[in-house]
Scaffold this motif. Structure first.
Motif, PDB file in Angstrom:
ATOM      1  N   LEU A  41       4.628  -7.732 -34.798  1.00  0.00           N
ATOM      2  CA  LEU A  41       4.674  -8.102 -33.332  1.00  0.00           C
ATOM      3  C   LEU A  41       3.410  -8.704 -32.896  1.00  0.00           C
ATOM      4  O   LEU A  41       3.302  -9.892 -32.677  1.00  0.00           O
ATOM      5  CB  LEU A  41       5.236  -7.137 -32.467  1.00  0.00           C
ATOM      6  N   THR A  42       2.522  -8.181 -33.357  1.00  0.00           N
ATOM      7  CA  THR A  42       1.036  -8.450 -32.881  1.00  0.00           C
ATOM      8  C   THR A  42       0.689  -9.848 -33.714  1.00  0.00           C
ATOM      9  O   THR A  42       0.326 -10.920 -32.992  1.00  0.00           O
ATOM     10  CB  THR A  42      -0.034  -7.582 -33.347  1.00  0.00           C
ATOM     11  N   ARG A  43       1.117 -10.201 -34.805  1.00  0.00           N
ATOM     12  CA  ARG A  43       0.895 -11.362 -35.587  1.00  0.00           C
ATOM     13  C   ARG A  43       1.898 -12.591 -35.192  1.00  0.00           C
ATOM     14  O   ARG A  43       1.112 -13.281 -34.878  1.00  0.00           O
ATOM     15  CB  ARG A  43       1.508 -11.081 -36.932  1.00  0.00           C
ATOM     16  N   ALA A  44       2.920 -12.316 -34.671  1.00  0.00           N
ATOM     17  CA  ALA A  44       3.666 -13.046 -34.138  1.00  0.00           C
ATOM     18  C   ALA A  44       3.082 -13.485 -32.563  1.00  0.00           C
ATOM     19  O   ALA A  44       2.984 -14.860 -32.214  1.00  0.00           O
ATOM     20  CB  ALA A  44       5.086 -12.791 -34.016  1.00  0.00           C
ATOM     21  N   GLN A  45       2.678 -12.441 -31.998  1.00  0.00           N
ATOM     22  CA  GLN A  45       2.061 -12.804 -30.621  1.00  0.00           C
ATOM     23  C   GLN A  45       0.709 -14.053 -30.678  1.00  0.00           C
ATOM     24  O   GLN A  45       0.533 -14.674 -29.975  1.00  0.00           O
ATOM     25  CB  GLN A  45       1.956 -11.634 -29.727  1.00  0.00           C
ATOM     26  N   ASN A  46       0.074 -13.299 -31.662  1.00  0.00           N
ATOM     27  CA  ASN A  46      -1.344 -14.024 -31.809  1.00  0.00           C
ATOM     28  C   ASN A  46      -1.060 -15.454 -32.368  1.00  0.00           C
ATOM     29  O   ASN A  46      -1.807 -16.156 -32.133  1.00  0.00           O
ATOM     30  CB  ASN A  46      -2.032 -13.224 -32.929  1.00  0.00           C
ATOM     31  N   ALA A  47       0.000 -15.458 -33.068  1.00  0.00           N
ATOM     32  CA  ALA A  47       0.435 -17.020 -33.461  1.00  0.00           C
ATOM     33  C   ALA A  47       0.759 -17.888 -32.268  1.00  0.00           C
ATOM     34  O   ALA A  47       1.234 -19.047 -32.407  1.00  0.00           O
ATOM     35  CB  ALA A  47       1.417 -16.886 -34.782  1.00  0.00           C
ATOM     36  N   GLY A  48       1.361 -17.334 -31.242  1.00  0.00           N
ATOM     37  CA  GLY A  48       1.796 -17.891 -30.129  1.00  0.00           C
ATOM     38  C   GLY A  48       3.190 -18.143 -29.946  1.00  0.00           C
ATOM     39  O   GLY A  48       3.743 -19.041 -29.216  1.00  0.00           O
ATOM     40  N   THR A  49       4.006 -17.250 -30.875  1.00  0.00           N
ATOM     41  CA  THR A  49       5.543 -17.463 -30.898  1.00  0.00           C
ATOM     42  C   THR A  49       6.417 -16.567 -30.099  1.00  0.00           C
ATOM     43  O   THR A  49       7.424 -16.679 -30.439  1.00  0.00           O
ATOM     44  CB  THR A  49       5.959 -17.713 -32.531  1.00  0.00           C
ATOM     45  N   ARG A 102       6.096 -13.573 -26.760  1.00  0.00           N
ATOM     46  CA  ARG A 102       5.482 -13.617 -25.701  1.00  0.00           C
ATOM     47  C   ARG A 102       4.400 -12.368 -25.680  1.00  0.00           C
ATOM     48  O   ARG A 102       4.763 -11.272 -26.482  1.00  0.00           O
ATOM     49  CB  ARG A 102       6.366 -13.174 -24.471  1.00  0.00           C
ATOM     50  N   ALA A 103       3.335 -12.455 -25.063  1.00  0.00           N
ATOM     51  CA  ALA A 103       2.506 -11.463 -24.956  1.00  0.00           C
ATOM     52  C   ALA A 103       2.641 -10.132 -24.442  1.00  0.00           C
ATOM     53  O   ALA A 103       2.256  -8.892 -24.497  1.00  0.00           O
ATOM     54  CB  ALA A 103       1.295 -11.787 -24.458  1.00  0.00           C
ATOM     55  N   ASP A 104       3.761 -10.113 -23.516  1.00  0.00           N
ATOM     56  CA  ASP A 104       4.268  -8.931 -22.914  1.00  0.00           C
ATOM     57  C   ASP A 104       5.272  -8.170 -23.609  1.00  0.00           C
ATOM     58  O   ASP A 104       5.850  -6.841 -23.084  1.00  0.00           O
ATOM     59  CB  ASP A 104       4.600  -9.042 -21.291  1.00  0.00           C
ATOM     60  N   VAL A 105       5.640  -8.498 -24.660  1.00  0.00           N
ATOM     61  CA  VAL A 105       6.991  -7.710 -25.330  1.00  0.00           C
ATOM     62  C   VAL A 105       5.858  -6.670 -26.175  1.00  0.00           C
ATOM     63  O   VAL A 105       5.103  -6.788 -26.685  1.00  0.00           O
ATOM     64  CB  VAL A 105       7.426  -8.846 -26.437  1.00  0.00           C
ATOM     65  N   GLN A 106       6.785  -5.703 -26.145  1.00  0.00           N
ATOM     66  CA  GLN A 106       6.431  -4.225 -26.557  1.00  0.00           C
ATOM     67  C   GLN A 106       7.238  -3.783 -27.695  1.00  0.00           C
ATOM     68  O   GLN A 106       8.365  -3.945 -27.624  1.00  0.00           O
ATOM     69  CB  GLN A 106       6.191  -3.373 -25.491  1.00  0.00           C
ATOM     70  N   ILE A 107       6.601  -3.315 -28.951  1.00  0.00           N
ATOM     71  CA  ILE A 107       7.443  -2.780 -29.844  1.00  0.00           C
ATOM     72  C   ILE A 107       8.416  -1.648 -29.626  1.00  0.00           C
ATOM     73  O   ILE A 107       9.701  -1.812 -30.043  1.00  0.00           O
ATOM     74  CB  ILE A 107       6.527  -2.278 -31.142  1.00  0.00           C
TER      75      ILE A 107
END
Length: 193
Positions: free
Chosen positions: A127-135, A137-142
Protein backbone atom coordinates in the motif's frame (compact mmCIF):
# COMPACT_ATOMS: atom_id res chain seq x y z
CA UNK A 1 10.80 -34.70 12.42
CA UNK A 2 11.82 -37.88 10.58
CA UNK A 3 11.58 -37.84 6.80
CA UNK A 4 8.53 -40.13 6.69
CA UNK A 5 6.78 -38.13 9.42
CA UNK A 6 7.54 -34.90 7.54
CA UNK A 7 6.09 -36.41 4.32
CA UNK A 8 2.95 -37.48 6.21
CA UNK A 9 2.65 -34.01 7.72
CA UNK A 10 2.93 -32.34 4.30
CA UNK A 11 0.48 -34.79 2.68
CA UNK A 12 -2.03 -34.24 5.48
CA UNK A 13 -1.75 -30.46 5.07
CA UNK A 14 -2.15 -30.68 1.29
CA UNK A 15 -5.19 -32.93 1.54
CA UNK A 16 -6.73 -30.84 4.31
CA UNK A 17 -6.39 -27.76 2.07
CA UNK A 18 -8.22 -29.60 -0.71
CA UNK A 19 -10.92 -31.09 1.51
CA UNK A 20 -11.59 -27.82 3.38
CA UNK A 21 -11.76 -25.91 0.09
CA UNK A 22 -14.20 -28.45 -1.38
CA UNK A 23 -16.38 -29.19 1.66
CA UNK A 24 -15.73 -26.47 4.26
CA UNK A 25 -14.11 -26.78 7.66
CA UNK A 26 -16.66 -29.30 8.94
CA UNK A 27 -15.40 -31.85 6.41
CA UNK A 28 -14.54 -35.32 7.63
CA UNK A 29 -11.06 -35.66 9.14
CA UNK A 30 -11.23 -39.36 8.26
CA UNK A 31 -11.56 -38.26 4.63
CA UNK A 32 -8.46 -36.06 5.00
CA UNK A 33 -6.47 -38.99 6.45
CA UNK A 34 -7.71 -41.41 3.79
CA UNK A 35 -6.82 -39.03 0.95
CA UNK A 36 -3.36 -38.54 2.47
CA UNK A 37 -2.87 -42.32 2.57
CA UNK A 38 -2.57 -42.52 6.35
CA UNK A 39 -4.74 -43.67 9.23
CA UNK A 40 -6.75 -41.32 11.42
CA UNK A 41 -4.31 -42.00 14.29
CA UNK A 42 -1.47 -40.55 12.18
CA UNK A 43 -3.54 -37.45 11.51
CA UNK A 44 -4.15 -37.00 15.24
CA UNK A 45 -0.46 -37.50 16.05
CA UNK A 46 0.36 -34.55 13.79
CA UNK A 47 -2.76 -32.47 14.54
CA UNK A 48 -4.35 -33.32 17.91
CA UNK A 49 -7.71 -31.81 16.95
CA UNK A 50 -9.63 -30.14 14.12
CA UNK A 51 -8.60 -26.68 15.30
CA UNK A 52 -4.90 -27.59 15.12
CA UNK A 53 -5.32 -28.84 11.55
CA UNK A 54 -7.33 -25.76 10.53
CA UNK A 55 -4.68 -23.51 12.07
CA UNK A 56 -1.89 -25.29 10.20
CA UNK A 57 -3.77 -25.01 6.89
CA UNK A 58 -4.46 -21.33 7.52
CA UNK A 59 -0.85 -20.54 8.46
CA UNK A 60 0.42 -22.43 5.41
CA UNK A 61 -1.87 -20.43 3.10
CA UNK A 62 -0.94 -17.15 4.80
CA UNK A 63 2.73 -18.04 4.31
CA UNK A 64 2.07 -18.23 0.57
CA UNK A 65 0.34 -14.81 0.65
CA UNK A 66 3.28 -13.30 2.55
CA UNK A 67 5.74 -14.73 0.01
CA UNK A 68 3.58 -13.35 -2.81
CA UNK A 69 3.57 -9.88 -1.20
CA UNK A 70 7.37 -9.98 -1.01
CA UNK A 71 7.56 -10.93 -4.71
CA UNK A 72 5.21 -8.08 -5.65
CA UNK A 73 7.39 -5.50 -3.87
CA UNK A 74 9.53 -5.26 -6.99
CA UNK A 75 6.67 -5.06 -9.50
CA UNK A 76 6.91 -2.19 -11.97
CA UNK A 77 3.38 -0.92 -11.22
CA UNK A 78 2.92 -0.53 -7.43
CA UNK A 79 -0.85 -0.04 -7.68
CA UNK A 80 -1.29 -3.16 -9.81
CA UNK A 81 0.90 -5.07 -7.34
CA UNK A 82 -1.40 -4.04 -4.47
CA UNK A 83 -4.51 -4.96 -6.46
CA UNK A 84 -3.05 -8.34 -7.42
CA UNK A 85 -2.27 -9.12 -3.80
CA UNK A 86 -5.72 -8.03 -2.58
CA UNK A 87 -7.35 -10.26 -5.21
CA UNK A 88 -5.25 -13.16 -3.94
CA UNK A 89 -6.26 -12.37 -0.35
CA UNK A 90 -9.93 -12.51 -1.42
CA UNK A 91 -9.32 -15.77 -3.29
CA UNK A 92 -7.59 -17.24 -0.22
CA UNK A 93 -10.43 -16.22 2.07
CA UNK A 94 -13.02 -17.59 -0.35
CA UNK A 95 -11.16 -20.86 -0.96
CA UNK A 96 -11.40 -21.96 2.65
CA UNK A 97 -15.09 -21.56 3.35
CA UNK A 98 -15.64 -20.92 7.01
CA UNK A 99 -11.98 -21.25 7.98
CA UNK A 100 -11.49 -17.66 9.14
CA UNK A 101 -14.85 -17.68 10.93
CA UNK A 102 -14.06 -20.99 12.64
CA UNK A 103 -10.64 -19.79 13.77
CA UNK A 104 -12.07 -16.46 14.97
CA UNK A 105 -14.49 -18.23 17.25
CA UNK A 106 -11.72 -20.35 18.76
CA UNK A 107 -9.13 -18.56 20.84
CA UNK A 108 -7.36 -15.18 20.76
CA UNK A 109 -4.02 -17.00 20.40
CA UNK A 110 -5.24 -18.74 17.25
CA UNK A 111 -3.46 -18.87 13.91
CA UNK A 112 -5.71 -16.02 12.80
CA UNK A 113 -4.34 -13.77 15.53
CA UNK A 114 -0.72 -14.86 14.92
CA UNK A 115 -0.99 -14.21 11.19
CA UNK A 116 -2.68 -10.82 11.48
CA UNK A 117 0.44 -8.74 12.11
CA UNK A 118 2.56 -10.21 9.29
CA UNK A 119 -0.39 -9.86 6.87
CA UNK A 120 -0.89 -6.21 7.84
CA UNK A 121 2.83 -5.52 7.49
CA UNK A 122 3.03 -7.19 4.07
CA UNK A 123 -0.06 -5.40 2.81
CA UNK A 124 1.05 -2.07 4.25
CA UNK A 125 4.38 -2.29 2.40
CA UNK A 126 2.49 -2.74 -0.89
CA UNK A 127 0.00 0.00 0.00
CA UNK A 128 2.75 2.48 0.96
CA UNK A 129 4.53 1.84 -2.33
CA UNK A 130 1.33 2.55 -4.28
CA UNK A 131 0.65 5.67 -2.20
CA UNK A 132 4.20 6.93 -2.77
CA UNK A 133 3.69 6.44 -6.50
CA UNK A 134 0.57 8.64 -6.27
CA UNK A 135 -1.80 5.92 -7.48
CA UNK A 136 -3.63 5.31 -4.19
CA UNK A 137 -5.10 7.93 -1.88
CA UNK A 138 -2.93 8.85 1.10
CA UNK A 139 -5.76 8.33 3.63
CA UNK A 140 -6.27 4.65 2.77
CA UNK A 141 -5.22 2.28 5.58
CA UNK A 142 -4.27 -1.38 5.29
CA UNK A 143 -6.61 -2.47 8.09
CA UNK A 144 -9.54 -1.07 6.13
CA UNK A 145 -8.44 -2.83 2.95
CA UNK A 146 -8.06 -6.17 4.71
CA UNK A 147 -11.47 -5.79 6.37
CA UNK A 148 -12.99 -5.03 2.97
CA UNK A 149 -11.34 -8.05 1.34
CA UNK A 150 -12.68 -10.33 4.05
CA UNK A 151 -16.16 -8.80 3.74
CA UNK A 152 -16.02 -9.34 -0.03
CA UNK A 153 -14.97 -12.96 0.43
CA UNK A 154 -17.84 -13.47 2.89
CA UNK A 155 -20.34 -11.89 0.48
CA UNK A 156 -19.08 -14.16 -2.30
CA UNK A 157 -19.36 -17.20 -0.01
CA UNK A 158 -22.99 -16.30 0.68
CA UNK A 159 -23.70 -15.99 -3.09
CA UNK A 160 -22.27 -19.21 -4.62
CA UNK A 161 -24.42 -18.78 -7.74
CA UNK A 162 -22.49 -15.62 -8.72
CA UNK A 163 -18.84 -16.61 -9.26
CA UNK A 164 -17.93 -13.10 -10.50
CA UNK A 165 -19.28 -11.28 -7.43
CA UNK A 166 -15.97 -11.10 -5.52
CA UNK A 167 -14.09 -9.62 -8.45
CA UNK A 168 -16.86 -7.09 -9.17
CA UNK A 169 -17.01 -5.97 -5.54
CA UNK A 170 -13.23 -5.73 -5.28
CA UNK A 171 -13.04 -3.71 -8.52
CA UNK A 172 -15.76 -1.38 -7.25
CA UNK A 173 -14.00 -0.98 -3.91
CA UNK A 174 -10.64 -0.32 -5.51
CA UNK A 175 -12.05 2.53 -7.60
CA UNK A 176 -12.47 4.34 -4.30
CA UNK A 177 -8.73 4.11 -3.65
CA UNK A 178 -7.82 6.33 -6.59
CA UNK A 179 -6.58 9.81 -5.72
CA UNK A 180 -8.72 12.76 -6.69
CA UNK A 181 -12.00 14.26 -5.61
CA UNK A 182 -14.11 12.12 -3.30
CA UNK A 183 -17.15 10.79 -5.12
CA UNK A 184 -20.58 10.65 -3.63
CA UNK A 185 -24.09 11.98 -3.51
CA UNK A 186 -24.46 15.63 -4.37
CA UNK A 187 -21.11 16.19 -6.08
CA UNK A 188 -22.20 15.43 -9.60
CA UNK A 189 -21.02 11.83 -9.58
CA UNK A 190 -22.38 9.96 -12.54
CA UNK A 191 -21.33 6.50 -11.53
CA UNK A 192 -18.88 6.30 -14.42
CA UNK A 193 -15.21 5.60 -13.59
Amino acid sequence: MRADARRNHERLLAEARTVFAEHGTDASLEDVARRAGVGIGTLYRHFPNRHALMSAVFEDAVGALLARAADLQTAVDPCQALLTWLREVVAHAAAYRGLSRALMSATPASALARCGTPMREAGNALLTRAQNAGTVRADVQINDLLQLTHAIALAAEESPGDPELADRLLTLTLKGLEPGKPRGVGNGATGHG
